[in-house]
Structures are given as structure tokens and as C-alpha cells.
Design a protein around this motif. Structure first.
Motif, PDB file in Angstrom:
ATOM      1  N   ASP A 148      -3.240 -56.751  -9.343  1.00 47.69           N
ATOM      2  CA  ASP A 148      -3.048 -57.061 -10.755  1.00 47.69           C
ATOM      3  C   ASP A 148      -3.354 -55.848 -11.627  1.00 47.69           C
ATOM      4  O   ASP A 148      -2.811 -55.720 -12.733  1.00 47.69           O
ATOM      5  N   LEU A 149      -4.240 -54.969 -11.149  1.00 47.56           N
ATOM      6  CA  LEU A 149      -4.571 -53.786 -11.936  1.00 47.56           C
ATOM      7  C   LEU A 149      -3.370 -52.875 -12.115  1.00 47.56           C
ATOM      8  O   LEU A 149      -3.346 -52.021 -12.992  1.00 47.56           O
ATOM      9  N   LEU A 150      -2.364 -53.049 -11.251  1.00 51.47           N
ATOM     10  CA  LEU A 150      -1.178 -52.207 -11.338  1.00 51.47           C
ATOM     11  C   LEU A 150      -0.366 -52.494 -12.578  1.00 51.47           C
ATOM     12  O   LEU A 150       0.364 -51.660 -13.079  1.00 51.47           O
ATOM     13  N   PHE A 151      -0.496 -53.692 -13.127  1.00 53.42           N
ATOM     14  CA  PHE A 151       0.351 -54.083 -14.244  1.00 53.42           C
ATOM     15  C   PHE A 151      -0.420 -54.451 -15.497  1.00 53.42           C
ATOM     16  O   PHE A 151       0.147 -54.501 -16.575  1.00 53.42           O
ATOM     17  N   ALA A 152      -1.709 -54.729 -15.405  1.00 50.59           N
ATOM     18  CA  ALA A 152      -2.440 -55.182 -16.571  1.00 50.59           C
ATOM     19  C   ALA A 152      -3.785 -54.517 -16.652  1.00 50.59           C
ATOM     20  O   ALA A 152      -4.319 -54.010 -15.681  1.00 50.59           O
TER      21      ALA A 152
ATOM     22  N   TRP B 194      -3.847 -47.278 -10.484  1.00 50.91           N
ATOM     23  CA  TRP B 194      -4.288 -48.471  -9.741  1.00 50.91           C
ATOM     24  C   TRP B 194      -5.139 -48.085  -8.543  1.00 50.91           C
ATOM     25  O   TRP B 194      -6.161 -48.707  -8.262  1.00 50.91           O
ATOM     26  N   LEU B 195      -4.747 -47.025  -7.833  1.00 55.35           N
ATOM     27  CA  LEU B 195      -5.487 -46.585  -6.655  1.00 55.35           C
ATOM     28  C   LEU B 195      -6.904 -46.158  -7.024  1.00 55.35           C
ATOM     29  O   LEU B 195      -7.881 -46.569  -6.375  1.00 55.35           O
ATOM     30  N   PHE B 196      -7.042 -45.354  -8.080  1.00 54.93           N
ATOM     31  CA  PHE B 196      -8.367 -44.853  -8.460  1.00 54.93           C
ATOM     32  C   PHE B 196      -9.253 -45.954  -9.044  1.00 54.93           C
ATOM     33  O   PHE B 196     -10.465 -45.953  -8.820  1.00 54.93           O
ATOM     34  N   THR B 197      -8.656 -46.883  -9.790  1.00 56.82           N
ATOM     35  CA  THR B 197      -9.466 -47.999 -10.302  1.00 56.82           C
ATOM     36  C   THR B 197      -9.889 -48.911  -9.152  1.00 56.82           C
ATOM     37  O   THR B 197     -10.971 -49.511  -9.199  1.00 56.82           O
ATOM     38  N   SER B 198      -9.054 -49.025  -8.124  1.00 58.68           N
ATOM     39  CA  SER B 198      -9.425 -49.824  -6.953  1.00 58.68           C
ATOM     40  C   SER B 198     -10.594 -49.196  -6.213  1.00 58.68           C
ATOM     41  O   SER B 198     -11.369 -49.893  -5.546  1.00 58.68           O
ATOM     42  N   LEU B 199     -10.726 -47.869  -6.339  1.00 59.04           N
ATOM     43  CA  LEU B 199     -11.838 -47.167  -5.693  1.00 59.04           C
ATOM     44  C   LEU B 199     -13.108 -47.200  -6.532  1.00 59.04           C
ATOM     45  O   LEU B 199     -14.132 -46.640  -6.125  1.00 59.04           O
TER      46      LEU B 199
ATOM     47  N   SER C  37      -4.916 -39.204 -12.090  1.00 56.98           N
ATOM     48  CA  SER C  37      -3.583 -39.823 -11.993  1.00 56.98           C
ATOM     49  C   SER C  37      -2.494 -38.820 -12.340  1.00 56.98           C
ATOM     50  O   SER C  37      -1.428 -38.788 -11.703  1.00 56.98           O
ATOM     51  N   ILE C  38      -2.753 -37.983 -13.347  1.00 59.43           N
ATOM     52  CA  ILE C  38      -1.790 -36.938 -13.723  1.00 59.43           C
ATOM     53  C   ILE C  38      -1.641 -35.935 -12.582  1.00 59.43           C
ATOM     54  O   ILE C  38      -0.525 -35.519 -12.236  1.00 59.43           O
ATOM     55  N   ILE C  39      -2.766 -35.541 -11.980  1.00 63.45           N
ATOM     56  CA  ILE C  39      -2.717 -34.612 -10.844  1.00 63.45           C
ATOM     57  C   ILE C  39      -1.942 -35.239  -9.678  1.00 63.45           C
ATOM     58  O   ILE C  39      -1.114 -34.576  -9.038  1.00 63.45           O
ATOM     59  N   GLY C  40      -2.176 -36.520  -9.412  1.00 58.96           N
ATOM     60  CA  GLY C  40      -1.433 -37.212  -8.361  1.00 58.96           C
ATOM     61  C   GLY C  40       0.049 -37.263  -8.654  1.00 58.96           C
ATOM     62  O   GLY C  40       0.890 -37.107  -7.749  1.00 58.96           O
ATOM     63  N   LEU C  41       0.399 -37.466  -9.920  1.00 60.48           N
ATOM     64  CA  LEU C  41       1.808 -37.480 -10.329  1.00 60.48           C
ATOM     65  C   LEU C  41       2.460 -36.136 -10.050  1.00 60.48           C
ATOM     66  O   LEU C  41       3.568 -36.066  -9.498  1.00 60.48           O
ATOM     67  N   VAL C  42       1.765 -35.060 -10.405  1.00 62.44           N
ATOM     68  CA  VAL C  42       2.306 -33.719 -10.156  1.00 62.44           C
ATOM     69  C   VAL C  42       2.504 -33.483  -8.662  1.00 62.44           C
ATOM     70  O   VAL C  42       3.532 -32.955  -8.233  1.00 62.44           O
TER      71      VAL C  42
ATOM     72  N   GLU D  65      -0.303 -46.506 -30.584  1.00 63.59           N
ATOM     73  CA  GLU D  65      -0.560 -46.824 -31.991  1.00 63.59           C
ATOM     74  C   GLU D  65       0.322 -47.960 -32.501  1.00 63.59           C
ATOM     75  O   GLU D  65      -0.069 -48.697 -33.407  1.00 63.59           O
ATOM     76  N   TRP D  66       1.485 -48.129 -31.908  1.00 67.36           N
ATOM     77  CA  TRP D  66       2.384 -49.216 -32.325  1.00 67.36           C
ATOM     78  C   TRP D  66       2.287 -50.419 -31.382  1.00 67.36           C
ATOM     79  O   TRP D  66       3.065 -51.363 -31.512  1.00 67.36           O
ATOM     80  N   GLY D  67       1.337 -50.375 -30.456  1.00 64.90           N
ATOM     81  CA  GLY D  67       1.141 -51.510 -29.553  1.00 64.90           C
ATOM     82  C   GLY D  67       2.275 -51.718 -28.575  1.00 64.90           C
ATOM     83  O   GLY D  67       2.588 -52.851 -28.201  1.00 64.90           O
ATOM     84  N   LEU D  68       2.885 -50.616 -28.144  1.00 64.69           N
ATOM     85  CA  LEU D  68       4.019 -50.698 -27.215  1.00 64.69           C
ATOM     86  C   LEU D  68       3.642 -50.099 -25.862  1.00 64.69           C
ATOM     87  O   LEU D  68       2.645 -49.395 -25.728  1.00 64.69           O
ATOM     88  N   GLY D  69       4.463 -50.378 -24.881  1.00 66.45           N
ATOM     89  CA  GLY D  69       4.333 -49.762 -23.572  1.00 66.45           C
ATOM     90  C   GLY D  69       5.457 -48.787 -23.342  1.00 66.45           C
ATOM     91  O   GLY D  69       6.251 -48.489 -24.246  1.00 66.45           O
ATOM     92  N   GLY D  70       5.544 -48.283 -22.123  1.00 60.69           N
ATOM     93  CA  GLY D  70       6.622 -47.359 -21.794  1.00 60.69           C
ATOM     94  C   GLY D  70       7.885 -48.100 -21.418  1.00 60.69           C
ATOM     95  O   GLY D  70       8.120 -49.232 -21.834  1.00 60.69           O
ATOM     96  N   VAL D  71       8.722 -47.469 -20.605  1.00 61.21           N
ATOM     97  CA  VAL D  71       9.994 -48.074 -20.229  1.00 61.21           C
ATOM     98  C   VAL D  71       9.867 -48.927 -18.975  1.00 61.21           C
ATOM     99  O   VAL D  71      10.788 -49.657 -18.625  1.00 61.21           O
ATOM    100  N   GLY D  72       8.724 -48.814 -18.277  1.00 62.58           N
ATOM    101  CA  GLY D  72       8.573 -49.542 -17.020  1.00 62.58           C
ATOM    102  C   GLY D  72       7.189 -50.116 -16.836  1.00 62.58           C
ATOM    103  O   GLY D  72       6.707 -50.908 -17.651  1.00 62.58           O
ATOM    104  N   LEU D  73       6.495 -49.682 -15.774  1.00 64.63           N
ATOM    105  CA  LEU D  73       5.204 -50.249 -15.401  1.00 64.63           C
ATOM    106  C   LEU D  73       4.061 -49.823 -16.306  1.00 64.63           C
ATOM    107  O   LEU D  73       2.983 -50.430 -16.263  1.00 64.63           O
ATOM    108  N   LEU D  74       4.242 -48.802 -17.098  1.00 60.61           N
ATOM    109  CA  LEU D  74       3.189 -48.368 -18.022  1.00 60.61           C
ATOM    110  C   LEU D  74       3.218 -49.284 -19.251  1.00 60.61           C
ATOM    111  O   LEU D  74       3.729 -48.929 -20.311  1.00 60.61           O
ATOM    112  N   ASN D  75       2.650 -50.521 -19.090  1.00 65.79           N
ATOM    113  CA  ASN D  75       2.702 -51.507 -20.173  1.00 65.79           C
ATOM    114  C   ASN D  75       1.776 -51.126 -21.319  1.00 65.79           C
ATOM    115  O   ASN D  75       1.096 -50.104 -21.279  1.00 65.79           O
TER     116      ASN D  75
END
Length: 367
Positions: free
Chosen positions: A2-6, A49-54, A67-72, A163-173
Motif C-alpha cells: 500500500d505504501l507504493l500508492f498512498a 516504497w522499498l526504502f520506506t519498507s526498510l 530514491s532519486i539516486i536509485g532512479l538514476v 501546492e495545487w494538491g495534485l499528483g503526477g501522471v502516474g504512480l506519484l499521487n
């Protein structure tokens, strides 16, 4: 999962927006970038999600920095084949630069149609011989650009979306977006703040961190470019126009990071710095293991192999030194044999000299 989405906790009250409303209408550029941003968000959210699970906190600066380093790491790892191809193509273009210059000199000042066609044919034949074209060295970079832009826009849009209470285009809610917005590096530097905002808000710690990162970014970019022109070019390539362009880029490209350090949010600067470090290390490994023939890096590699009792054969494979020496001896003997068997070129002689030689070789009659 659930941490992956909320978010783990409810979002705080959203502050008054300082950015224009992102809007819901998609322009042509946004439509093109949508799938790339979706992929980037999925990778970023997975690492979060992985790091919060740890056990790391969901809105902690360390969690999002990792997470940014993992993305790179994920994206740049997927681009390694394109990177190697780009390096090889650029190397070939620099290697054939002297030959291209000879073709250009041959037809300098000739503007008739036949000369232009002949120059074009010889140039294309040269590209075909070496297996490269100007486009082939640029194509890998063009393929990378949408993915790298997707990473950039995903990270830089966090502030206005939060600031506008929005998420991204996908899983980054919107909840995850808010957690990113709240994250602070070392607990003092918000990841969504750029240097100008930090100066205006008297965030001294954020300014210091950004200045240090910009200096490190410039240094890493300079070292990456310096590796190419100082170690991985043959003497012939150092005389071409491409080499002069590389020298100019050595000092011009790092200046672009001053702009990025001033106007880009800290999260984007962290991504860019991590990407630079990846490129620098990757470039070092490529030059060390796949150097340009005749370059200083190639000579250094041959010396390292010689100390281990190895060498590089005619096919580019690493073989024992004894096998290499036997191959070189065989090639030398074959070259000598071919030279001996080659028909000797007859020097042209005048008619008068040829007549004298015929008279000289004519058998004398009996007295």
C-alpha cells in the motif's frame, strides 16, 4: 504494497500556491513526454516504497534522495548500450577527421556540380569504410533525451503539483508528491527549493548546499570531458576540427551547470549531480577498457596487459604474450613473402636508352 500508492499519514494543509495552476489540457509536448514521465514516476515510487519498507520515514529527505539516486541508477543502466555506441561513433568520427579534411582540401574552391558530387561520393565512401556517419554519433543521444527529460520534468514539477494538491501522471499521487515537497536534505534544505528562492527566504543552509553541489557538478563535468581529450584521442585525431570543438566544450559545458544550480530545485540538482558522477565513472571504465587505438589510454592498457604477460591480438582479443609474439612473427613473414612475390615495377626508359639496351643484349655474330 500500500505504501507504493498512498501516504502513510494524511497530507497537511496545502499552502497558498506560488506557481501557476498546472492545468489539465495536454499540449503536443506533454503528450509525447507522458509515457516517459509515467515510467520515471513508477521507478521513483518503487524506490521510495522499498526504502520506506526498510524503515525510513516516508517524507524524510534521505528517503527521497536515495530514491532519486536509485532512479538514476536504473535509467542510466538501461542506457549503457546506447552510451557505448555513442562513444564508439564519436571516436570514429574524430579518427577519420584528418581523412575528411583531405577530401575537403582536394575539392576546395571547386563549386561545379561534378566536383560536389565527387566530394560527396568520396565522403560517403569514407564513412562506409569506417562504419560510421555524423548521424550515428548523435542518434544514441537523441534516444536518451526523452527519458532524461522525463526525469527532469518529473522532479521539477513536484512543487507546483504539491501546492495545487495534485499528483503526477502516474504512480506519484498527490500524497507522495506532498511527501516529496516536505522532504529536506539533512533536515534543513527542502528538495523543491532553488537557489533564488533560498536566498530570498534567507535559507543559508540550502544556499550553501546548492553552491557545493554546483561546484561538484562543474568539476565532475570537466573531469569527464578532460578524460576524452587528454587520454582517449590518437595523435591524428588531435589535429582535426572535432578535437578543437571538444576543447571548447571542455570549458563551455560546465558553465551550463551554473544556470542549473541557480534556477533548478535542489532535487533536480541532486539528480543532475548523481547523473554526472555516473557518467564520469562510466566514461573512465570505457576509456580504460575500450580505448581509441593509438591513444595514451591504449598505450597504458597495453602496458598493463604486458605486465600481466598478455597482449591484444589482431582481432582485438586479449591473448598470452607468447601467442601474440607468434602471431606477429607469422604476420611479418607473410608480409615479407608477399613483398618478395610481388612483381617488380619496371622503370620507364626512353626510346634511345631502350635501343641501346637491345643492342647490348643482342648476341654477337661469330667472327
Amino acid at each position: 504494497m500500500d505504501l507504493l500508492f498512498a501516504a502513510a499519514t494524511p497530507s497537511p494543509v496545502v499552502p497558498t500556491p506560488t506557481t501557476p495552476y498546472p492545468g489539465t489540457q495536454l499540449d503536443f509536448f506533454q503528450i509525447i513526454m507522458w509515457p516517459f514521465k509515467w515510467i520515471v514516476e513508477a521507478i521513483l515510487v518503487f524506490w521510495h516504497w522499498l526504502f520506506t519498507s526498510l524503515g525510513l520515514e516516508a517524507d524524510a529527505g534521505l528517503t527521497w534522495v536515495l530514491s532519486i539516486i536509485g532512479l538514476v541508477i536504473v535509467v542510466r543502466s538501461a542506457l549503457i548500450p546506447l552510451f557505448v555506441r555513442q562513444i564508439k561513433s564519436q571516436r570514429k568520427m574524430m579518427e577519420i577527421a584528418p581523412e575528411l579534411r583531405k577530401v575537403q582540401e582536394k575539392y576546395r574552391g571547386k563549386k561545379d556540380q561534378l566536383s560536389r558530387e565527387a566530394m560527396s561520393r568520396e565522403t560517403m565512401a569514407l564513412y562506409k569504410k569506417h562504419g560510421t556517419t555524423p548521424v550515428s554519433s548523435c542518434l544514441p543521444l537523441l534516444v536518451q533525451m526523452p527519458i532524461l527529460l522525463g526525469m527532469f520534468y518529473t522532479l521539477s514539477d513536484v512543487k507546483k503539483h504539491a501546492e495545487w494538491g495534485l499528483g503526477g501522471v502516474g504512480l506519484l499521487n498527490k500524497d507522495l508528491t506532498w511527501q516529496f515537497y516536505e522532504a529536506k536534505l539533512f533536515g534543513v534544505a527542502p528538495l523543491h527549493v532553488n537557489m533564488i528562492e533560498a536566498i530570498n527566504d534567507n535559507q543559508t543552509a540550502t544556499v550553501v548546499i546548492l553552491v557545493i553541489l554546483v561546484i561538484l557538478m562543474i568539476a565532475s563535468q570537466f573531469i569527464t570531458q578532460l578524460q576524452i581529450i587528454s587520454k582517449n584521442l590518437s595523435p591524428e585525431a588531435r589535429t582535426g576540427q572535432a578535437y578543437q570543438m571538444q576543447r571548447i566544450m571542455l570549458y563551455v559545458l560546465p558553465l551550463a551547470f551554473i544556470f542549473s544550480g541557480v534556477f533548478f530545485p535542489l532535487g533536480v540538482v541532486l539528480y543532475w549531480f548523481t547523473s554526472n558522477i555516473w557518467t564520469m565513472v562510466q566514461q573512465f571504465l570505457v576509456i580504460r577498457n575500450l580505448p581509441t587505438p593509438g591513444s595514451e589510454a591504449a598505450k597504458a592498457r597495453e602496458e598493463r596487459l604486458a605486465r600481466k604477460g598478455k597482449a591484444i591480438d589482431a582481432q582485438g582479443k586479449i591473448v598470452p604474450l607468447e601467442k601474440y609474439q607468434a602471431e606477429q612473427q607469422r604476420l611479418f613473414e607473410e608480409a615479407q613473402k608477399a613483398k618478395a612475390e610481388a612483381p617488380k615495377r619496371q622503370q620507364p626508359v626512353s626510346k634511345q636508352r631502350a635501343k641501346k639496351q637491345q643492342q647490348k643484349n643482342k648476341p654477337q655474330s661469330d667472327a
